[in-house]
Motif scaffolding. Structure first.
Motif, short mmCIF file in Angstrom:
data_model
loop_
_atom_site.label_atom_id
_atom_site.label_comp_id
_atom_site.label_asym_id
_atom_site.label_seq_id
_atom_site.Cartn_x
_atom_site.Cartn_y
_atom_site.Cartn_z
N VAL A 16 0.85 -1.19 0.00
CA VAL A 16 0.00 0.00 0.00
C VAL A 16 0.89 1.24 0.00
O VAL A 16 1.83 1.34 0.79
N LEU A 17 0.60 2.18 -0.87
CA LEU A 17 1.24 3.48 -0.86
C LEU A 17 0.29 4.42 -0.13
O LEU A 17 -0.72 4.87 -0.70
N GLN A 115 -0.72 18.15 -4.38
CA GLN A 115 -0.09 18.04 -5.69
C GLN A 115 0.67 16.72 -5.81
O GLN A 115 0.58 16.01 -6.82
N GLY A 116 1.44 16.40 -4.76
CA GLY A 116 2.18 15.15 -4.74
C GLY A 116 1.27 13.94 -4.75
O GLY A 116 1.53 12.95 -5.45
N ALA A 117 0.17 14.02 -3.98
CA ALA A 117 -0.79 12.91 -3.93
C ALA A 117 -1.40 12.67 -5.31
O ALA A 117 -1.59 11.52 -5.73
N GLN A 118 -1.70 13.75 -6.02
CA GLN A 118 -2.28 13.63 -7.35
C GLN A 118 -1.30 13.00 -8.33
O GLN A 118 -1.64 12.09 -9.10
N GLN A 119 -0.04 13.45 -8.28
CA GLN A 119 0.98 12.89 -9.17
C GLN A 119 1.22 11.41 -8.87
O GLN A 119 1.34 10.59 -9.80
N LEU A 120 1.28 11.07 -7.58
CA LEU A 120 1.51 9.69 -7.19
C LEU A 120 0.38 8.79 -7.66
O LEU A 120 0.60 7.68 -8.16
N PHE A 121 -0.85 9.29 -7.54
CA PHE A 121 -2.01 8.52 -7.98
C PHE A 121 -2.00 8.30 -9.49
O PHE A 121 -2.36 7.23 -9.98
N VAL A 128 -2.36 3.31 -4.43
CA VAL A 128 -2.32 4.52 -3.62
C VAL A 128 -3.61 4.67 -2.81
O VAL A 128 -4.71 4.53 -3.34
N VAL A 129 -3.45 4.98 -1.51
CA VAL A 129 -4.58 5.30 -0.63
C VAL A 129 -4.33 6.70 -0.08
O VAL A 129 -3.29 6.96 0.54
N ARG A 130 -5.28 7.61 -0.31
CA ARG A 130 -5.07 9.02 0.04
C ARG A 130 -6.00 9.43 1.19
O ARG A 130 -7.22 9.32 1.08
#
Length: 220
Positions: A16-17, A115-121, A128-130
């Protein structure tokens, strides 16, 4: 391998990220520290940054401190999973370290902004779990920043402006929590992590178990 504390059958699964985001002062760092202490199969992603090292920080532990030229070279070489400008500095997640942790059977915790969460997803999708953590109010958030006594009034004003912008992106997350009680919020975060680890889409090892089950059913 799956952590037997969460999966008694120990099925092999994908890592899990796990992203934690919040405005500065909303309690994200406190929750992240508690989570890392309680979850041995969870490892922290250490970001690279161009900002100067602060007293008490350790290179490679708190951040990978790099020059602006080195950061630009890493961007050009596609060495980051995500990166962003924050308060005039650059922050990014080194791709190699995350891939190494996943290969070692670790889940990876990210302390990054929207921004980072969006790029990672966009890169890692279903792994990815946000989770976004909200303060109980903007007044309480300012109070927490003032009580920390680490920033000037001008910096606090800038953080509050950024907080409002970050909150506006709440709908880009899978889960949204209000941190009006840190222990209660932490327990919610732990519950989310445990449930996401058990998702069918991550349980790659269950396929072999099902095949055995079906094969045995034919002989009964």
């Amino acid at each position: 391998m799956a952590n037997p504390d969460h999966d008694p059958h120990g099925f092999k699964r994908r890592g899990v990220l796990f992203v934690l985001s919040s405005p500065s002062g909303a309690g994200k760092s406190t929750i992240a520290r508690k989570l890392l202490k309680d979850e041995p199969s969870l490892a922290m992603s250490v970001s690279a940054t161009t900002r100067p090292i602060r007293p008490g920080e350790e290179d490679g532990v708190d951040y990978h401190f790099v020059t602006l030229d080195r950061f630009r070279d890493m961007v050009a070489a596609n060495e980051f999973l995500e990166w962003a400008h924050v308060f005039g500095q650059r922050y990014g997640t080194p791709r190699a370290q995350v891939e190494a942790m996943l290969a070692a059977g670790k889940d990876v915790l990210f302390d990054i902004d929207w921004q980072g969460a969006q790029q990672l997803f966009q890169i890692a999708g279903g792994d990815v779990v946000r989770v976004f953590i909200l303060p109980p109010s903007m007044e309480e958030l300012r109070g927490r920043l003032e009580r920390r006594a680490t920033d000037s009034p001008e910096v606090i004003d800038a953080r509050m402006q950024r907080a409002a912008a970050e909150v506006s992106h709440w709908d880009g997350y899978d889960y949204v929590l209000v941190n009006d009680d840190v222990e209660q919020c932490y327990q919610c975060v732990k519950t989310i992590l445990a449930a996401e680890r058990l998702k069918r889409s991550r349980q790659t090892g269950v396929i072999g178990f099902i095949r055995k089950l079906m094969k045995r059913s034919e002989s009964v």
